[in-house]
Design a protein around this motif. Structure first.
Motif, PDB file in Angstrom:
ATOM      1  N   TYR A 110       0.709  -1.144   0.059  1.00 18.47           N
ATOM      2  CA  TYR A 110       0.114   0.061   0.007  1.00 18.47           C
ATOM      3  C   TYR A 110       0.727   1.258   0.095  1.00 18.47           C
ATOM      4  O   TYR A 110       0.211   2.508  -0.141  1.00 18.47           O
ATOM      5  CB  TYR A 110      -0.838   0.092   0.961  1.00 18.47           C
ATOM      6  CG  TYR A 110      -1.714  -1.233   1.273  1.00 18.47           C
ATOM      7  CD1 TYR A 110      -2.951  -1.400   0.514  1.00 18.47           C
ATOM      8  CD2 TYR A 110      -1.483  -2.211   2.396  1.00 18.47           C
ATOM      9  CE1 TYR A 110      -3.643  -2.554   0.491  1.00 18.47           C
ATOM     10  CE2 TYR A 110      -2.449  -3.408   2.387  1.00 18.47           C
ATOM     11  CZ  TYR A 110      -3.382  -3.431   1.609  1.00 18.47           C
ATOM     12  OH  TYR A 110      -4.025  -4.609   1.532  1.00 18.47           O
ATOM     13  N   TYR A 116      -0.913  -1.749  -4.732  1.00 23.51           N
ATOM     14  CA  TYR A 116      -2.141  -1.322  -4.296  1.00 23.51           C
ATOM     15  C   TYR A 116      -2.055  -0.167  -3.416  1.00 23.51           C
ATOM     16  O   TYR A 116      -3.175   0.294  -2.553  1.00 23.51           O
ATOM     17  CB  TYR A 116      -2.801  -2.586  -3.395  1.00 23.51           C
ATOM     18  CG  TYR A 116      -2.784  -3.872  -3.775  1.00 23.51           C
ATOM     19  CD1 TYR A 116      -3.529  -4.058  -4.842  1.00 23.51           C
ATOM     20  CD2 TYR A 116      -2.057  -4.823  -3.573  1.00 23.51           C
ATOM     21  CE1 TYR A 116      -3.822  -5.078  -5.627  1.00 23.51           C
ATOM     22  CE2 TYR A 116      -1.945  -5.931  -4.122  1.00 23.51           C
ATOM     23  CZ  TYR A 116      -2.950  -6.152  -5.385  1.00 23.51           C
ATOM     24  OH  TYR A 116      -2.966  -7.445  -6.225  1.00 23.51           O
ATOM     25  N   PHE A 133      -9.740  -1.477  -9.949  1.00 26.08           N
ATOM     26  CA  PHE A 133      -8.713  -0.402  -9.325  1.00 26.08           C
ATOM     27  C   PHE A 133      -9.156   1.055  -9.992  1.00 26.08           C
ATOM     28  O   PHE A 133      -8.479   1.758  -9.791  1.00 26.08           O
ATOM     29  CB  PHE A 133      -7.369  -0.788 -10.276  1.00 26.08           C
ATOM     30  CG  PHE A 133      -6.714  -2.274  -9.695  1.00 26.08           C
ATOM     31  CD1 PHE A 133      -6.774  -2.455  -8.214  1.00 26.08           C
ATOM     32  CD2 PHE A 133      -6.432  -3.300 -10.492  1.00 26.08           C
ATOM     33  CE1 PHE A 133      -5.996  -3.689  -7.799  1.00 26.08           C
ATOM     34  CE2 PHE A 133      -6.127  -4.297  -9.978  1.00 26.08           C
ATOM     35  CZ  PHE A 133      -5.762  -4.638  -8.815  1.00 26.08           C
ATOM     36  N   TRP A 156     -12.955 -10.288   1.626  1.00 27.89           N
ATOM     37  CA  TRP A 156     -11.957  -9.256   1.974  1.00 27.89           C
ATOM     38  C   TRP A 156     -12.130  -8.825   3.338  1.00 27.89           C
ATOM     39  O   TRP A 156     -10.926  -8.703   3.953  1.00 27.89           O
ATOM     40  CB  TRP A 156     -12.250  -8.061   1.025  1.00 27.89           C
ATOM     41  CG  TRP A 156     -11.476  -8.330  -0.367  1.00 27.89           C
ATOM     42  CD1 TRP A 156     -12.149  -8.541  -1.491  1.00 27.89           C
ATOM     43  CD2 TRP A 156     -10.153  -8.336  -0.912  1.00 27.89           C
ATOM     44  NE1 TRP A 156     -11.417  -8.792  -2.577  1.00 27.89           N
ATOM     45  CE2 TRP A 156     -10.147  -8.761  -2.404  1.00 27.89           C
ATOM     46  CE3 TRP A 156      -8.827  -8.468  -0.044  1.00 27.89           C
ATOM     47  CZ2 TRP A 156      -8.921  -8.728  -3.019  1.00 27.89           C
ATOM     48  CZ3 TRP A 156      -7.854  -8.602  -0.824  1.00 27.89           C
ATOM     49  CH2 TRP A 156      -7.719  -8.939  -2.089  1.00 27.89           C
ATOM     50  N   LYS A 159     -10.260 -11.170   5.554  1.00 23.42           N
ATOM     51  CA  LYS A 159      -8.860 -11.052   5.386  1.00 23.42           C
ATOM     52  C   LYS A 159      -8.328 -10.014   6.311  1.00 23.42           C
ATOM     53  O   LYS A 159      -7.157 -10.069   7.041  1.00 23.42           O
ATOM     54  CB  LYS A 159      -8.692 -10.876   3.856  1.00 23.42           C
ATOM     55  CG  LYS A 159      -7.006 -11.064   3.531  1.00 23.42           C
ATOM     56  CD  LYS A 159      -6.678 -10.791   2.262  1.00 23.42           C
ATOM     57  CE  LYS A 159      -5.448 -10.891   1.854  1.00 23.42           C
ATOM     58  NZ  LYS A 159      -4.248 -11.951   2.170  1.00 23.42           N
ATOM     59  N   LYS A 163      -5.756 -10.146   9.512  1.00 24.75           N
ATOM     60  CA  LYS A 163      -4.403  -9.819   9.223  1.00 24.75           C
ATOM     61  C   LYS A 163      -3.954  -8.353   9.914  1.00 24.75           C
ATOM     62  O   LYS A 163      -2.897  -8.209  10.304  1.00 24.75           O
ATOM     63  CB  LYS A 163      -4.166  -9.570   7.723  1.00 24.75           C
ATOM     64  CG  LYS A 163      -2.726  -9.525   7.428  1.00 24.75           C
ATOM     65  CD  LYS A 163      -2.259  -9.489   5.719  1.00 24.75           C
ATOM     66  CE  LYS A 163      -0.766  -9.249   5.574  1.00 24.75           C
ATOM     67  NZ  LYS A 163      -0.803  -9.276   4.174  1.00 24.75           N
ATOM     68  N   TYR A 164      -5.062  -7.321  10.154  1.00 25.25           N
ATOM     69  CA  TYR A 164      -4.624  -6.135  10.370  1.00 25.25           C
ATOM     70  C   TYR A 164      -5.436  -5.629  11.705  1.00 25.25           C
ATOM     71  O   TYR A 164      -6.371  -5.823  11.710  1.00 25.25           O
ATOM     72  CB  TYR A 164      -4.658  -4.847   9.140  1.00 25.25           C
ATOM     73  CG  TYR A 164      -3.938  -5.462   7.964  1.00 25.25           C
ATOM     74  CD1 TYR A 164      -2.743  -5.251   8.111  1.00 25.25           C
ATOM     75  CD2 TYR A 164      -4.402  -5.615   6.860  1.00 25.25           C
ATOM     76  CE1 TYR A 164      -1.967  -5.455   6.757  1.00 25.25           C
ATOM     77  CE2 TYR A 164      -3.644  -5.922   5.836  1.00 25.25           C
ATOM     78  CZ  TYR A 164      -2.438  -5.861   5.569  1.00 25.25           C
ATOM     79  OH  TYR A 164      -1.538  -6.187   4.452  1.00 25.25           O
TER      80      TYR A 164
END
Ligand code: HEM
Length: 193
Positions: A110, A116, A133, A156, A159, A163-164
């Motif tokens: 990112y 991304y 995109f 998503w 995910k 993960k975050y």
């Protein structure tokens, strides 16, 4: 001079090699050690993403120290945009379905130059649902999305949750204004608070 010849005599006596041959072998051994040890990563650095340094160009340079995620609370889209990775002292944030995640660990994805980077500092639910995109899809508008697109978005979301760290929630500009207004009204009514 005496010291030097004692050393060279000792080297020849114990190794049977001339001093030149001894130092050449020692140097080559050191080079082999450096080359082989550079092929491995220490256990502490194993999980850190490789960082390409503009200075040295080394792929295995250790990443900056990991920062503890900071809660940003309720912020607007305009405030979220400040966390797009261009300011290295700030975390990189992304919003999915109005929940804000600190994706700084994915700086390679990112950060500036990442594949991304267009999602950094943005609410990107629609783009993720449509696997798009296009700048016009990078927003939180879920209107017109079908069942399968909403399922993709949900995947998503899982995910990101896995993960975050979640660090805040996106609020509309109007909602912030309402909150600020009611705080001002409260102050007027109870000036001593
Ligand atoms: C040709 C199609 C694509 C390929 C080959 C591709 C490949 C990849 C790969 C290899 C990763 C890294 C996975 C990991 O290490 O966890 C990744 C991550 C990611 N991809 Fe794609 N991708 C594609 C299309 C897309 C599209 C269409 C989107 C959304 C619009 C997308 C969004 C993402 C995001 C957000 C991540 C980062 C997830 C994270 O933070 O862990 N990708 N992609």
């Amino acid at each position: 001079m005496g010291f030097y010849s004692t050393i060279t005599n000792q080297i020849s006596f114990y190794t049977g090699l001339s001093p030149t041959a001894f130092f050449t072998i020692a140097f080559l051994t050191f080079l082999v050690y450096r080359t082989v040890s550079a092929m491995f990563v220490s256990p502490q650095d194993f999980n850190k993403p490789p960082v390409v340094s503009a200075r040295s160009g080394s792929l295995f340079e250790v990443a900056e120290p990991r920062r503890e995620p900071v809660q940003v609370g309720e912020i607007t889209e305009a405030e979220l945009r400040l966390y797009n990775g261009s300011d290295k002292s700030k975390p990189i944030l992304i919003s999915v379905k109005g929940q804000i995640y600190d994706v700084s660990e994915g700086r390679n994805f990112y950060g500036p130059g990442g594949s991304y980077t267009m999602f950094a500092g943005k609410e990107c639910s629609r783009a993720l649902a449509l696997l798009s995109f296009k700048p016009q899809d990078i927003n939180g508008n879920l209107e017109g999305l079908d069942e399968s697109e909403l399922t993709i978005l949900e995947d998503w979301e899982y995910k990101f949750i896995e993960k975050y760290p979640k660090v805040g929630r996106l609020v509309s500009e109007e909602r912030t204004q309402q909150i600020e207004q009611s705080q001002e009204d409260n102050l007027k009514l109870n000036p001593n608070e």
